[in-house]
Design an enzyme around this catalytic site. Structure first.
Site, PDB file in Angstrom:
ATOM      1  N   ASP A  96      -0.068   5.178   0.905  1.00 15.45           N
ATOM      2  CA  ASP A  96      -0.256   6.125   2.017  1.00 15.45           C
ATOM      3  C   ASP A  96      -0.450   5.397   3.349  1.00 15.45           C
ATOM      4  O   ASP A  96      -1.330   4.548   3.481  1.00 15.45           O
ATOM      5  CB  ASP A  96      -1.457   7.031   1.735  1.00 15.45           C
ATOM      6  N   ASP A 150       0.860  -1.175   0.000  1.00 12.92           N
ATOM      7  CA  ASP A 150       0.000   0.000   0.000  1.00 12.92           C
ATOM      8  C   ASP A 150       0.909   1.242   0.000  1.00 12.92           C
ATOM      9  O   ASP A 150       2.079   1.159   0.369  1.00 12.92           O
ATOM     10  CB  ASP A 150      -0.878  -0.050   1.259  1.00 12.92           C
TER      11      ASP A 150
HETATM   12 MG   LIG Z   1      -2.919   3.166   3.439  1.00 12.70          MG
END
Ligand SMILES: [Mg+2]
Ligand SMILES: [Zn+2]
Length: 194
Positions: free
Chosen positions: A11, A9
């Protein structure tokens, strides 16, 4: 030949989650992320970013802005001698005013579209791959693609851990951050290869 990947992932996992950044100068990469990706590169696991970017569909940034952020992000990893093999994103938002982005897509995590695309582009064996992320949807995505899901406690990881346990969903591992997550994965891989 099939390859193993570690899906990452963006952020809250590789960089601080500031919510819908629209310019690269809003991206603050965790220092440990460079070493984490270097270790994946060294062990021959693909490092592939998968990120929901509904800010595009919400009109908060253009797809061109997003591509610019991603090319600078990759360049920053390169400068630290780390290679992101690819970055896949979902730009959709179900209530978008822009018809290009207004749809119930198959690529918004936890749906599996981004991993399916990567698997077809790189020849990835998803069942022997991993997903590292800070949100419930990342863990569910990992499960949906048949990979091993690892939750990190950076970003929204703390809240996600509570949400997951309320739903009786158990990640394969919970790590303080992406570097510890990668080390857990590499240890596990060592145990599997005689
Ligand atoms: Mg995230
Ligand atoms: Zn999508």
């Amino acid at each position: 030949m099939t390859k193993k990947a570690v899906f990452l992932d963006r952020d809250g996992t590789l960089n601080i989650d500031v919510g819908y950044p629209s310019r690269y100068d809003q991206i603050d990469i965790y220092p440990q992320s460079f070493e984490a990706v270097r270790r994946l590169n060294k062990e021959g696991l693909l490092a592939i970013v998968v990120t929901n970017q509904s800010g595009v569909g919400r009109g908060l940034l253009s797809e061109e802005d997003l591509r610019d952020i991603h090319s600078r992000l990759s360049a920053s990893f390169s400068r630290h001698k780390a290679r992101l093999d690819a970055i896949y994103y979902c730009p959709h938002y179900i209530l978008s005013e822009d018809s290009r982005y207004r749809k119930e897509c198959d690529c918004r995590k936890p749906k599996p579209g981004l991993a399916r695309q990567a698997a077809s582009d790189f020849g990835i064996d998803l069942a022997h791959s991993y997903m590292i992320g800070d949100k419930t949807e990342d863990v569910l995505f990992g499960m949906n693609i048949g990979a091993v899901p690892v939750l990190v406690l950076t970003g929204a990881g703390g809240e996600s851990r509570s949400q997951l346990s309320a739903r009786n969903v158990v990640p394969a591992h919970v790590a303080a951050g992406v570097l510890e997550a990668v080390d857990w994965i590499l240890d596990r891989e060592k145990d599997r290869t005689p």
